[in-house]
Design a protein around this motif. Sequence first.
Motif, PDB file in Angstrom:
ATOM      1  N   GLY A  51       0.835  -1.191   0.000  1.00 36.00           N
ATOM      2  CA  GLY A  51       0.000   0.000   0.000  1.00 36.00           C
ATOM      3  C   GLY A  51       0.869   1.239   0.000  1.00 36.00           C
ATOM      4  O   GLY A  51       1.715   1.420   0.883  1.00 36.00           O
ATOM      5  N   ILE A  52       0.676   2.107  -0.987  1.00 34.02           N
ATOM      6  CA  ILE A  52       1.516   3.290  -1.169  1.00 34.02           C
ATOM      7  C   ILE A  52       0.673   4.538  -0.950  1.00 34.02           C
ATOM      8  O   ILE A  52      -0.327   4.765  -1.640  1.00 34.02           O
ATOM      9  N   GLY A  53       1.064   5.343   0.034  1.00 30.36           N
ATOM     10  CA  GLY A  53       0.407   6.615   0.311  1.00 30.36           C
ATOM     11  C   GLY A  53       1.315   7.778  -0.034  1.00 30.36           C
ATOM     12  O   GLY A  53       2.341   7.626  -0.699  1.00 30.36           O
ATOM     13  N   GLY A  58       3.699  15.542  -1.928  1.00 29.91           N
ATOM     14  CA  GLY A  58       3.605  14.563  -2.999  1.00 29.91           C
ATOM     15  C   GLY A  58       4.691  13.511  -2.990  1.00 29.91           C
ATOM     16  O   GLY A  58       4.992  12.913  -4.027  1.00 29.91           O
ATOM     17  N   ILE A  59       5.288  13.275  -1.840  1.00 32.59           N
ATOM     18  CA  ILE A  59       6.344  12.262  -1.736  1.00 32.59           C
ATOM     19  C   ILE A  59       5.704  10.926  -1.380  1.00 32.59           C
ATOM     20  O   ILE A  59       5.025  10.805  -0.359  1.00 32.59           O
TER      21      ILE A  59
END
Length: 273
Positions: A51-53, A58-59
């Motif tokens: 899971g990428i947040g 915006g990093i």
Amino acid sequence: MENYEKVEDFYTAYMEKHDAMVTIFNVNRDGLIGAVTFIYRNNELQTYYVGIGWQEGGIPEIRSTLVSDIAEIKLTEKGYFIYAYEEVIAHSSLRQYWRIKPLSDKCRELTAKYVYGLSYVNYNVLVTNWDSNNVEDILMPCMFEDIYRIYTGEILRTENRRIPADTYEKIMTTYFPVSIEQLRERCGYDEDSNSYEHEMIFASPYPPFGEVVDYTENPDGTITLVVDGVWADYNSDLAFTNIIVVQPFDDGTFRYLSNTIEQKELEVPKGGR
């Protein structure tokens, strides 16, 4: 799904007992990106989830990872990729799924307008064969909540759990071939307050849903919809088929004129009480 052929290739390799891997990226509305990699190796099937947040500015950052054993996968002729975990996650459905082959734009449009939001389990609109001659068979107080949402695009809010009669009757006589007299007899009308009771729907976990897979535009202006019931929990994307006739109106509203349902891979739900 874009590039769905990659999933088909993975499934073919799996069926032929060849090692294979494919990653599906799922972009959520809140911006979270889920990357699910299916791995088949040494006769074992697993998924690896990342899971990428996003940090401020915006990093990207990895929020979670999870490795899970898969008990079974199935790719249907219609294009549903259905799979089940060895250990079912708490509060999860029995099976997970993606529709990898997209419906046509027109079928998606018709599904969104006429079918999305209707329930197979809370009331009888979709699970009873009906038309104007026996429409009383589907009249149930709880169905108004979903019809209201279809009409307004909003969640129904009421005072003292009562719905003014003019609102109730305007919407229901628009969307079904019913009379005010039929509504008042069947749907909990109270003459003293000139209102109807708001009978709330209690969600059923992971019920089937319908999707328009074909349609006919009839000479009289009505549309005949062919709707397949998808019930991924029970490993089916063709549980039953509905034939629904609708009559569109110039103001964007429409009327359900009739429904017939045919059992296919699964028994038809009982509907509401």
